[in-house]
Design a protein around this motif. Structure first.
Motif, short mmCIF file in Angstrom:
data_model
loop_
_atom_site.label_atom_id
_atom_site.label_comp_id
_atom_site.label_asym_id
_atom_site.label_seq_id
_atom_site.Cartn_x
_atom_site.Cartn_y
_atom_site.Cartn_z
N SER A 74 0.66 -1.28 0.10
CA SER A 74 0.14 -0.01 -0.07
C SER A 74 0.76 1.19 0.07
N ALA A 76 -0.02 4.34 -0.21
CA ALA A 76 -0.46 5.95 -0.17
C ALA A 76 -0.13 5.53 1.48
N SER A 77 0.37 4.01 2.17
CA SER A 77 0.37 4.18 4.07
C SER A 77 2.22 4.03 4.46
N SER A 78 2.61 3.80 3.48
CA SER A 78 3.99 3.17 3.47
C SER A 78 4.67 4.37 3.83
N SER A 79 6.07 4.26 3.95
CA SER A 79 7.35 4.99 3.68
C SER A 79 7.45 6.02 3.10
N ARG A 81 5.11 7.71 1.64
CA ARG A 81 4.87 9.23 2.30
C ARG A 81 5.67 10.07 3.52
N LYS A 82 6.94 9.44 3.96
CA LYS A 82 7.56 10.43 4.35
C LYS A 82 8.77 10.79 4.06
N THR A 89 12.95 2.04 -1.44
CA THR A 89 12.10 1.47 -1.42
C THR A 89 12.07 -0.49 -1.82
#
Ligand code: CP
Length: 305
Positions: A74, A76-79, A81-82, A89
């Motif tokens: 996912s 959208a909820s992975s790092s 986003r950070k 990745t």
């Protein structure tokens, strides 16, 4: 081959081999018991940086039907986003020893860059406006099943050619299979030098559709237009939207395709999209079979296979 990064680099024999193998999976997928074991013990990670319904769902089903452990990452909820990069990745996931990474990214060439950094097999599930090889293969399987051949057919690809990775992969595949490829689009949606892909260029639907065997419609990819001229839906449909009247310029037995997602009333109307000459739902079915064939073919080259 270790990866499937594009139609470019595939021989005609390799394309036919994948289509033949996919044909066997079509039969399997129509049975009540759909599972086989060729990827048992293998791990497949689906890493989609762009939205997808068909490609992601069919890769997940394909891996599971072949017995693989499939993880949908996912984004959208992975790092990411950070602020974690694509490469970090990929290297992080690689450290978990997956066997196959299926990757979609909005940048052309990103999937190849990633493939160079990891130990596992990588499948391109669409990179920017560059290639979408599994879509072209499922399109080819759909055409072959309905027309009995690809060679010698006239395929008219109509719409936003500039931003379409589906169009590029189809040019390469259809030319490799000796089809005659036409593109139909307004000048604003035709990339410079399009002729180098071995296609005939038309700006008028009536001329471009004349005697076509297959009419392949493409979506306006507004998300990739970045401030360039965006036609209004109504105006675009009037000139380049497929309705029964325009379809009548093609051969009487011409069939209609669309990779999806469709924008009804923009590039195609519902009467044609849902009509008897539409192959759009069959394309989705072929998508699972083609992706099973690709995963199976790659699995034969995995270490310790
Ligand atoms: N044709 C295609 O790639 O569809 P999705 O974006 O839904 O995967």
């Amino acid at each position: 081959q270790r990866h499937l990064l594009g139609i470019e680099g595939l021989s005609r024999e390799e394309i036919v081999g994948l289509l033949d193998l996919a044909g066997e999976f079509v039969d399997l997928n129509r049975r009540v018991e759909k599972k086989t074991t060729s990827l048992r013990g293998r791990t497949q990670i689906n890493l989609f940086f762009e939205a997808s319904t068909r490609t992601q769902a069919s890769f997940e089903l394909a891996g599971k039907r072949l017995g693989a452990d499939v993880m949908n990452m996912s984004v959208a909820s992975s790092s990411i986003r950070k602020g974690e990069t694509l490469m970090d990745t990929a290297i992080t996931l690689n450290a978990m020893h997956p066997d196959i990474l299926v990757v979609r990214h909005n940048a052309s060439g990103a999937v190849k860059l990633l493939a160079d950094k990891v130990d596992c097999s990588v499948v391109n599930a669409g990179d920017g406006a560059h290639e979408h090889p599994t879509q072209a293969l499922l399109d080819a399987l759909t055409i072959r099943r309905n027309k009995g051949r690809i060679e010698g057919l006239t395929v008219a690809i109509c719409g936003d050619i500039t931003h379409s990775r589906v169009a590029r992969s189809n040019f390469l595949l259809l030319n490799a299979m000796d089809a005659r490829v036409r593109v139909i689009a307004p000048s604003t949606l035709l990339p410079p030098g399009i002729e180098r892909f071995g296609v005939e260029v038309y700006r008028d639907m009536r001329e471009g559709l004349k005697d076509a065997d297959i009419v392949m419609m493409l979506r306006l990819q507004r998300e990739r237009m970045n401030g360039s001229f965006i036609p209004s839906s109504t105006e675009y449909f009037a000139y380049y939207g497929l309705d029964e009247k325009k379809l009548a310029y093609a051969k009487p037995d011409a069939l209609v395709m669309h990779p999806g997602p469709m924008n009804r009333g923009v590039e195609i109307n519902s009467t044609v999209a849902d009509g008897a000459r539409s192959l759009i739902r069959e394309q989705v079915e072929m998508g699972v079979a083609v992706r099973m064939a690709i995963l199976e073919a790659l699995s034969r080259n995995l270490p310790n296979a």
